[in-house]
Design an enzyme around this catalytic site. Sequence first.
Site, PDB file in Angstrom:
ATOM      1  N   PHE A 114      14.442 -34.469  46.468  1.00  7.77           N
ATOM      2  CA  PHE A 114      15.261 -35.714  46.575  1.00  7.77           C
ATOM      3  C   PHE A 114      16.649 -35.399  47.660  1.00  7.77           C
ATOM      4  CE2 PHE A 114      16.943 -32.639  42.818  1.00  7.77           C
ATOM      5  CZ  PHE A 114      17.687 -31.885  43.629  1.00  7.77           C
ATOM      6  N   ASP A 161       0.688  -1.224  -0.078  1.00  8.35           N
ATOM      7  CA  ASP A 161       0.090   0.078  -0.040  1.00  8.35           C
ATOM      8  C   ASP A 161       0.896   1.324  -0.049  1.00  8.35           C
ATOM      9  OD1 ASP A 161      -2.873   1.059   0.185  1.00  8.35           O
ATOM     10  OD2 ASP A 161      -2.064   2.005   1.826  1.00  8.35           O
ATOM     11  N   ASP A 176      10.108 -33.919  41.105  1.00  7.62           N
ATOM     12  CA  ASP A 176      10.599 -32.567  41.525  1.00  7.62           C
ATOM     13  C   ASP A 176       9.771 -32.049  42.869  1.00  7.62           C
ATOM     14  OD1 ASP A 176      11.789 -29.717  41.415  1.00  7.62           O
ATOM     15  OD2 ASP A 176      12.122 -29.843  39.610  1.00  7.62           O
ATOM     16  N   ARG A 215      22.050 -29.950  34.991  1.00  9.35           N
ATOM     17  CA  ARG A 215      22.322 -28.467  35.545  1.00  9.35           C
ATOM     18  C   ARG A 215      21.889 -28.360  36.854  1.00  9.35           C
ATOM     19  NH1 ARG A 215      19.359 -26.441  31.423  1.00  9.35           N
ATOM     20  NH2 ARG A 215      19.108 -24.559  32.643  1.00  9.35           N
ATOM     21  N   GLY A 250       8.176 -34.736  45.150  1.00  7.72           N
ATOM     22  CA  GLY A 250       9.321 -35.102  46.316  1.00  7.72           C
ATOM     23  C   GLY A 250      10.295 -34.337  46.270  1.00  7.72           C
TER      24      GLY A 250
HETATM   25  C1  LIG Z   1       2.852   8.711  -5.746  1.00 10.63           C
HETATM   26  C2  LIG Z   1       2.731   7.529  -6.670  1.00 10.63           C
HETATM   27  C3  LIG Z   1       1.727   6.631  -6.717  1.00 10.63           C
HETATM   28  N1  LIG Z   1       1.588   5.599  -7.505  1.00 10.63           N
HETATM   29  C4  LIG Z   1       0.301   4.562  -7.381  1.00 10.63           C
HETATM   30  C5  LIG Z   1       1.149   3.295  -6.945  1.00 10.63           C
HETATM   31  C6  LIG Z   1       0.032   2.602  -6.395  1.00 10.63           C
HETATM   32  O1  LIG Z   1      -0.473   1.804  -7.368  1.00 10.63           O
HETATM   33  C7  LIG Z   1      -1.011   3.651  -5.967  1.00 10.63           C
HETATM   34  C8  LIG Z   1      -1.277   3.728  -4.672  1.00 10.63           C
HETATM   35  O2  LIG Z   1      -2.444   3.181  -4.481  1.00 10.63           O
HETATM   36  P1  LIG Z   1      -2.447   1.765  -3.638  1.00 10.63           P
HETATM   37  O3  LIG Z   1      -3.707   1.545  -2.876  1.00 10.63           O
HETATM   38  O4  LIG Z   1      -1.201   1.627  -3.031  1.00 10.63           O
HETATM   39  O5  LIG Z   1      -2.428   0.583  -4.854  1.00 10.63           O
HETATM   40  P2  LIG Z   1      -3.511   0.376  -5.983  1.00 10.63           P
HETATM   41  O6  LIG Z   1      -4.905   0.897  -5.336  1.00 10.63           O
HETATM   42  O7  LIG Z   1      -3.064   0.721  -7.188  1.00 10.63           O
HETATM   43  O8  LIG Z   1      -3.364  -1.241  -6.060  1.00 10.63           O
HETATM   44  P3  LIG Z   1      -3.741  -2.385  -4.938  1.00 10.63           P
HETATM   45  O9  LIG Z   1      -4.634  -1.773  -3.704  1.00 10.63           O
HETATM   46  O10 LIG Z   1      -4.707  -3.224  -5.682  1.00 10.63           O
HETATM   47  O11 LIG Z   1      -2.761  -2.834  -4.467  1.00 10.63           O
HETATM   48  O12 LIG Z   1      -0.430   5.005  -6.508  1.00 10.63           O
HETATM   49  C9  LIG Z   1       2.192   5.671  -8.688  1.00 10.63           C
HETATM   50  O13 LIG Z   1       1.908   4.960  -9.784  1.00 10.63           O
HETATM   51  N2  LIG Z   1       3.312   6.923  -8.920  1.00 10.63           N
HETATM   52  C10 LIG Z   1       3.340   7.664  -7.857  1.00 10.63           C
HETATM   53  O14 LIG Z   1       4.295   8.800  -8.204  1.00 10.63           O
END
Ligand SMILES: Cc1cn([C@H]2C[C@H](O)[C@@H](COP(=O)(O)OP(=O)(O)OP(=O)(O)O)O2)c(=O)[nH]c1=O
Length: 686
Positions: free
Chosen positions: A581, A88, A553, A596, A579
């Site tokens: 020992f 993400d 023990d 040990r 017990g």
């Molecule tokens: C800042 C920036 C982001 N991005 C993109 C990367 C990610 O694909 C997107 C951020 O959203 P995400 O939610 O990370 O990803 P997504 O929705 O594309 O895919 P999924 O959730 O299915 O994994 O922004 C660029 O391509 N170039 C850039 O410069």
Amino acid sequence: MVLCPVIGKLQHKRVVLASASPRRQEILSNAGLRFEVVPSRFKEKLHKASFATPYAYAVETAKQKALEVAGRMHQKDLRAPDVVIGADTIVAVGAMILEKPVDKQDAYRMLSRLNGKEHSVFTGVAIVHCCSKDGRLDTEVSEFYEETTVKFSELSEELLWEYINSGEPMDKAGGYGIQALGGMLVEYVHGDFLNVVGFPLNHFCKELARLYYPPRPADLRRVRHDSIPAVDTFENLSDSEAGGADPGQSAKGGRGGEQADGDRSQAPRALDAALNGADSRPRFPTGLLELMDGFKASKRGATLCPKSREVGLECWPRGRLWDPAALLAGQQVDGGPQDTSCLQGRPGLPMADHADQAGVCWGSWSKCHPPPPKVLFTACKLKLFDVLKDQGPLQAVDVARKLSTCAGRTEQLLDVCAALGLLEKTRRGYSNTEVATLHLVSDGEHSLQGVAEYNDAHVWGVFTRLGLAVREGAEQTRGALGAMEEERLSQSRELTLQFMRAKHSLSKLTAHHVATAFDLSRFASACDLGGCTGILARELAQEYPRLQVTVFDLPEVTELSGGFQCGGRQTERIRFVSGDFFKDSLPEADLYVLSRMLQDWPDDKLHKLLSRISSSCKPGGGLLVAEAAAEEEGASQSPRLRTLSAGQPRSPDEHRRLLQRHGFQDVRVARAGDLLCVVLGTRAAP
Ligand SMILES: Cc1cn([C@H]2C[C@H](O)[C@@H](COP(=O)(O)OP(=O)(O)OP(=O)(O)O)O2)c(=O)[nH]c1=O
């Protein structure tokens, strides 16, 4: 280059990318990874305010994306893929998180915020290893994030709208794509470019390498002793442990509902075993145990140091403990008087460094350095390693917030832990090293937290108070400690449990070595005297399929041992008998085991115990003794593995003589696991 072997490891696995992002697909396939794409249906709607930092939000979202795909695929096929990767990407301006714009106006708002300023792009990544157990999905999550700083130029309204109208911002975090037209908006980038585009490939490869090729404790970097920050004392920090906030609670806070399986500690070993079919038992953490145990050397050393005794200083034998990294690597360092630099020239400190006739140099660590074991105990007590396991890497201020501790002192603690090789310090903050992940996280399979807890709560105090006994020699020390040990066991249930937890975790590391040092298949029954939670009994039963094992023990120990059992077929051949020992008759057995134990007792008690065993043992029966190994024949100096024990290790010859004196013949001695001395004697006919 780490990439090739790592990619090789994934070659025969079913890898799924839980993302619809075409950028991620491209980055990973360009790297040679073969994978399927199953976009996640996880709605990116986590409550942002509940996360302490923007990156914590990104990491959690990445994890949820991957787990959703793993769960769905498992439900559908009743077979999960081997590895699911989720990611993400977010843009953060201060604490504000920007995701993908919902419309043009939203894109305009976002780009206006970024205009002319620096911002951070974070990508959180989760690598989920899956397997099916009894039809249920089992996952191990490894997670990390990468931060890249991006600066926008001053942009006119006209340019912004022109860019928005191109349509490019709509599916991108922060409303721009640096890899295309958006590149024109950017003045500079600090950090990984691909991280901005959606996937931090370099960090991903490093993470895979970390998972598949964990560093061995011996690889821990060496640090110079003067890299340990000088502080007066850690008392203030310890005070906050005792005070208000419960560090355990803080450690778990903020990530409510999170699967505890986001567990980096489990992944390397499970993976290693799965991939290599190898024994997943970790290497023996010699250095770590010496660190936990080091203060005993200091206290014993006081007997050699009349001057320090006069001035009442706590002494630390230089050369053994001033190089903690060497300690962690299991090495001992020789020192000479010229190495006292770390003790000298610190203005205002009451130093008493000097070399005595034996060439041993002493100094007051309590004023110039925190004692390394105390640092370790404090960090464990604060649950520092748990917090970093779940949420690291973290900056000192974030750690302090999570632990409810003073920021300055926390930073000192973190720096000392880093100097000791327990933490890694990078630009992104502090994180656990491999040894900490394996042994200092409280819920890890090979956790030694119990030992730290027990040493801190009990043994440290014993050694601190027993200056007199220490000065008067090892025999008296053993006697006093043995008596205190007896008294302690009868004192409180919590202390008993603490002791059991410590012994349990240590036994987990040693039991296999003890059980396999000799071929014991000729014995039909064994009795482990002082067998505590039955870890060694379990290993013996597992190793010798016809062996019946009794764990003998004290009643207060056997009563609590149930809480440590984990089932399994071999438990049918194990019984617990209560017990003492020294007083009660010993259960009948072909083989008696003392693991040990002997080091704990003064000589009178030791001989009493051995003579009782000798009387109970039938001719032809055996006595198996496992103790910490002395470093070399006749040199009973090793501090190794004496954790929980009061006395000094015996040499093989001393062991041999001891058993012979009590009627055992054919005494054989084996070194086991490099740290243990295991002795087997056969009872001669009387
Ligand atoms: C800042 C920036 C982001 N991005 C993109 C990367 C990610 O694909 C997107 C951020 O959203 P995400 O939610 O990370 O990803 P997504 O929705 O594309 O895919 P999924 O959730 O299915 O994994 O922004 C660029 O391509 N170039 C850039 O410069």
